[in-house]
Design an enzyme around this catalytic site. Structure first.
Site, PDB file in Angstrom:
ATOM      1  N   LYS A  13      22.315  15.350 -39.383  1.00  0.00           N
ATOM      2  CA  LYS A  13      23.617  15.161 -38.720  1.00  0.00           C
ATOM      3  C   LYS A  13      24.118  13.724 -38.908  1.00  0.00           C
ATOM      4  CE  LYS A  13      21.856  16.352 -34.682  1.00  0.00           C
ATOM      5  NZ  LYS A  13      20.463  16.570 -35.089  1.00  0.00           N
ATOM      6  N   ARG A  88      24.647  19.788 -26.309  1.00  0.00           N
ATOM      7  CA  ARG A  88      23.268  20.224 -26.532  1.00  0.00           C
ATOM      8  C   ARG A  88      22.816  21.281 -25.542  1.00  0.00           C
ATOM      9  NH1 ARG A  88      21.195  15.309 -29.312  1.00  0.00           N
ATOM     10  NH2 ARG A  88      19.031  15.726 -29.808  1.00  0.00           N
ATOM     11  N   ARG A 127      11.468   8.781 -41.549  1.00  0.00           N
ATOM     12  CA  ARG A 127      12.793   8.160 -41.393  1.00  0.00           C
ATOM     13  C   ARG A 127      12.664   6.692 -40.977  1.00  0.00           C
ATOM     14  NH1 ARG A 127      16.970  10.831 -37.397  1.00  0.00           N
ATOM     15  NH2 ARG A 127      15.186  10.692 -35.991  1.00  0.00           N
ATOM     16  N   ARG A 159      12.134   5.029 -35.290  1.00  0.00           N
ATOM     17  CA  ARG A 159      12.499   5.394 -33.925  1.00  0.00           C
ATOM     18  C   ARG A 159      11.267   5.770 -33.102  1.00  0.00           C
ATOM     19  NH1 ARG A 159      17.664   9.399 -34.254  1.00  0.00           N
ATOM     20  NH2 ARG A 159      16.392  10.487 -32.724  1.00  0.00           N
ATOM     21  N   ARG A 170      10.719  17.831 -29.394  1.00  0.00           N
ATOM     22  CA  ARG A 170      12.182  17.842 -29.587  1.00  0.00           C
ATOM     23  C   ARG A 170      12.616  19.168 -30.214  1.00  0.00           C
ATOM     24  NH1 ARG A 170      12.579  12.666 -33.047  1.00  0.00           N
ATOM     25  NH2 ARG A 170      14.745  13.268 -33.396  1.00  0.00           N
TER      26      ARG A 170
HETATM   27  P1  AP5 Z   1      19.231  12.216 -39.892  1.00  0.00           P
HETATM   28  O1  AP5 Z   1      20.569  12.277 -40.554  1.00  0.00           O
HETATM   29  O2  AP5 Z   1      18.847  10.979 -39.172  1.00  0.00           O
HETATM   30  O3  AP5 Z   1      19.030  13.510 -38.952  1.00  0.00           O
HETATM   31  P2  AP5 Z   1      19.671  13.881 -37.552  1.00  0.00           P
HETATM   32  O4  AP5 Z   1      20.064  15.323 -37.620  1.00  0.00           O
HETATM   33  O5  AP5 Z   1      20.723  12.899 -37.179  1.00  0.00           O
HETATM   34  O6  AP5 Z   1      18.378  13.773 -36.645  1.00  0.00           O
HETATM   35  P3  AP5 Z   1      18.143  13.066 -35.232  1.00  0.00           P
HETATM   36  O7  AP5 Z   1      16.673  12.871 -35.099  1.00  0.00           O
HETATM   37  O8  AP5 Z   1      19.025  11.868 -35.075  1.00  0.00           O
HETATM   38  O9  AP5 Z   1      18.624  14.212 -34.276  1.00  0.00           O
HETATM   39  P4  AP5 Z   1      18.328  14.378 -32.788  1.00  0.00           P
HETATM   40  O10 AP5 Z   1      19.332  15.394 -32.435  1.00  0.00           O
HETATM   41  O11 AP5 Z   1      16.940  14.687 -32.441  1.00  0.00           O
HETATM   42  O12 AP5 Z   1      18.503  12.880 -32.205  1.00  0.00           O
HETATM   43  P5  AP5 Z   1      19.597  12.215 -31.295  1.00  0.00           P
HETATM   44  O13 AP5 Z   1      19.677  10.801 -31.702  1.00  0.00           O
HETATM   45  O14 AP5 Z   1      20.830  13.019 -31.231  1.00  0.00           O
HETATM   46  O15 AP5 Z   1      18.145  12.545 -41.037  1.00  0.00           O
HETATM   47  C1  AP5 Z   1      16.761  12.574 -40.751  1.00  0.00           C
HETATM   48  C2  AP5 Z   1      15.981  12.093 -41.982  1.00  0.00           C
HETATM   49  O16 AP5 Z   1      16.197  13.002 -43.044  1.00  0.00           O
HETATM   50  C3  AP5 Z   1      16.432  10.714 -42.521  1.00  0.00           C
HETATM   51  O17 AP5 Z   1      15.325   9.999 -42.994  1.00  0.00           O
HETATM   52  C4  AP5 Z   1      17.394  11.058 -43.672  1.00  0.00           C
HETATM   53  O18 AP5 Z   1      17.415  10.050 -44.667  1.00  0.00           O
HETATM   54  C5  AP5 Z   1      16.771  12.352 -44.185  1.00  0.00           C
HETATM   55  N1  AP5 Z   1      17.774  13.288 -44.732  1.00  0.00           N
HETATM   56  C6  AP5 Z   1      18.982  13.612 -44.192  1.00  0.00           C
HETATM   57  N2  AP5 Z   1      19.628  14.508 -44.955  1.00  0.00           N
HETATM   58  C7  AP5 Z   1      18.790  14.766 -46.009  1.00  0.00           C
HETATM   59  C8  AP5 Z   1      18.883  15.643 -47.151  1.00  0.00           C
HETATM   60  N3  AP5 Z   1      19.977  16.424 -47.352  1.00  0.00           N
HETATM   61  N4  AP5 Z   1      17.833  15.662 -48.011  1.00  0.00           N
HETATM   62  C9  AP5 Z   1      16.717  14.892 -47.794  1.00  0.00           C
HETATM   63  N5  AP5 Z   1      16.577  14.039 -46.747  1.00  0.00           N
HETATM   64  C10 AP5 Z   1      17.606  13.987 -45.853  1.00  0.00           C
HETATM   65  O19 AP5 Z   1      18.909  12.314 -29.848  1.00  0.00           O
HETATM   66  C11 AP5 Z   1      17.759  11.582 -29.510  1.00  0.00           C
HETATM   67  C12 AP5 Z   1      17.434  11.788 -28.028  1.00  0.00           C
HETATM   68  O20 AP5 Z   1      18.512  11.293 -27.212  1.00  0.00           O
HETATM   69  C13 AP5 Z   1      17.243  13.241 -27.571  1.00  0.00           C
HETATM   70  O21 AP5 Z   1      15.923  13.701 -27.803  1.00  0.00           O
HETATM   71  C14 AP5 Z   1      17.582  13.137 -26.075  1.00  0.00           C
HETATM   72  O22 AP5 Z   1      16.508  12.572 -25.346  1.00  0.00           O
HETATM   73  C15 AP5 Z   1      18.729  12.133 -26.074  1.00  0.00           C
HETATM   74  N6  AP5 Z   1      20.045  12.785 -26.212  1.00  0.00           N
HETATM   75  C16 AP5 Z   1      20.921  12.599 -27.241  1.00  0.00           C
HETATM   76  N7  AP5 Z   1      22.009  13.367 -27.068  1.00  0.00           N
HETATM   77  C17 AP5 Z   1      21.819  14.049 -25.918  1.00  0.00           C
HETATM   78  C18 AP5 Z   1      22.587  15.028 -25.222  1.00  0.00           C
HETATM   79  N8  AP5 Z   1      23.765  15.463 -25.700  1.00  0.00           N
HETATM   80  N9  AP5 Z   1      22.075  15.533 -24.071  1.00  0.00           N
HETATM   81  C19 AP5 Z   1      20.898  15.115 -23.588  1.00  0.00           C
HETATM   82  N10 AP5 Z   1      20.105  14.209 -24.195  1.00  0.00           N
HETATM   83  C20 AP5 Z   1      20.570  13.683 -25.362  1.00  0.00           C
HETATM   84 MG    MG Z   2      20.913  11.476 -35.642  1.00  0.00          MG
END
Ligand code: AP5
Ligand code: MG
Length: 213
Positions: A13, A88, A127, A159, A170
Site C-alpha cells: 500500500k 480497518r 523492509r 519498523r 498483524r
Molecule cells: P509496503 O508498501 O511498505 O507495504 P504496506 O502494505 O504499506 O505494509 P504496512 O506494513 O505498512 O501495512 P500495515 O497495514 O500493517 O501498516 P500500517 O502502517 O498501516 O511494502 C512492504 C515491503 O514490500 C517493502 O519492503 C516494499 O519495498 C516491498 N514491496 C512493495 N511492493 C512490492 C512489489 N510489488 N514487489 C516486491 N516487493 C514489494 O499500520 C501499522 C500499525 O498502526 C497497525 O498494526 C496498528 O497498530 C496501527 N494502525 C494503523 N492504522 C490503523 C487504523 N486505521 N486503525 C487502528 N490501528 C491502526
Molecule cells: Mg504502509
C-alpha cells in the site's frame, strides 16, 4: 479522486501510494505513518498508540477516526486523497462514509492489493524505511544500499512491528477485522482487486488504469 488502499500488511500500500503521490500529487493519508510519527515525537497520542502497535493490534477506533476526520477537513483533501491503512474495521468504514457525506464527498474507488502470506512475511522482515523522508525499501532487492536512503541520504531503519511474530499477529488481526471490508466496498460497486505479487511498476500500471489517469 478519493481512493482507499486496502490490503494486508506488506501488500504494498505504502509503495503504491509513493508512486501515486509522485504521479498525481494528491495527499497521502496513512494512519500508520501518522501514528508512528506521534510515537517518535512522544506525544500523548503516540504514548497511547505505542503498545497496540508493538503488539500488532489495532489502535481503538475512536482515536483513529478522530485523527482521520481532522486530516480530511484540511483544505488540500478537497481535490482528492489516498487513504492508506484506513479504514480497518466496519466501524471505521461507516464513520468514514458519514464524515465524507457531511462534507459532500465520497470514496470513488477502493483498491485491494492481494499478495500471498508467505511472500508477505518475507517482504516485511526485509523492509527498511528512511528515517528522514519515509521512502520504503526492500533488502530483497539487491540494488538497495542498506546503509543509506538513495533519495535523501537518510538512515534506513526497521519498523518495530516487522518482527516475524508481530507480523503474524498483524496478519490475523487483518483477517479478523479488515478483510471483511473488501465485501463492504464490493457491495457499493467500487472495489477493484489487483494482484500485488508482481513488479511495483506492473502493479502501478493497474492502479493507473483503475484511476483512469
Ligand atoms: P509496503 O508498501 O511498505 O507495504 P504496506 O502494505 O504499506 O505494509 P504496512 O506494513 O505498512 O501495512 P500495515 O497495514 O500493517 O501498516 P500500517 O502502517 O498501516 O511494502 C512492504 C515491503 O514490500 C517493502 O519492503 C516494499 O519495498 C516491498 N514491496 C512493495 N511492493 C512490492 C512489489 N510489488 N514487489 C516486491 N516487493 C514489494 O499500520 C501499522 C500499525 O498502526 C497497525 O498494526 C496498528 O497498530 C496501527 N494502525 C494503523 N492504522 C490503523 C487504523 N486505521 N486503525 C487502528 N490501528 C491502526
Ligand atoms: Mg504502509
Amino acid at each position: 479522486m478519493n481512493i482507499v488502499l486496502l490490503g494486508a500488511p506488506g501488500a504494498g500500500k505504502g509503495t503504491q501510494a509513493e508512486k501515486m503521490i509522485a504521479a498525481w500529487g494528491i495527499p497521502h493519508i496513512s494512519t500508520g505513518d501518522i501514528l508512528r510519527k506521534a510515537v517518535a515525537d512522544g506525544t500523548p497520542l503516540g504514548m497511547q498508540a505505542k503498545g497496540y502497535m508493538d503488539r500488532g493490534e489495532l489502535v481503538p477506533d475512536l482515536v483513529v477516526i478522530g485523527l482521520v476526520k481532522s486530516r480530511l477537513a484540511e483544505s488540500d483533501a478537497r481535490d482528492g486523497f489516498i487513504l492508506d491503512g484506513f479504514p480497518r474495521t466496519d466501524g471505521q468504514a461507516e464513520a468514514l462514509d458519514r464524515a465524507l457525506g457531511e462534507m459532500g464527498m465520497k470514496i470513488d474507488a477502493a483498491i485491494s492489493i492481494d499478495v500471498d502470506r508467505d511472500v508477505i512475511v518475507r517482504r516485511l522482515t526485509s523492509r527498511r524505511t528512511c528515517k528522514s523522508c519515509g521512502k520504503i525499501y526492500s533488502l530483497l532487492d539487491p540494488t538497495v544500499d542498506p546503509s543509506k536512503c538513495a533519495a535523501c541520504g537518510g538512515e534506513l531503519y526497521q519498523r518495530d512491528d516487522d518482527t516475524e511474530a508481530t507480523v503474524r499477529n498483524r496478519l490475523s488481526v487483518y483477517d479478523r477485522s479488515t478483510a471483511p471490508l473488501v465485501d463492504y466496498y464490493r457491495s457499493k460497486g467500487i472495489l477493484h482487486a489487483i494482484d500485488g505479487d508482481r513488479p511495483v511498476d506492473t502493479v502501478f500500471a493497474d492502479v493507473r488504469r483503475i484511476v483512469g489517469r
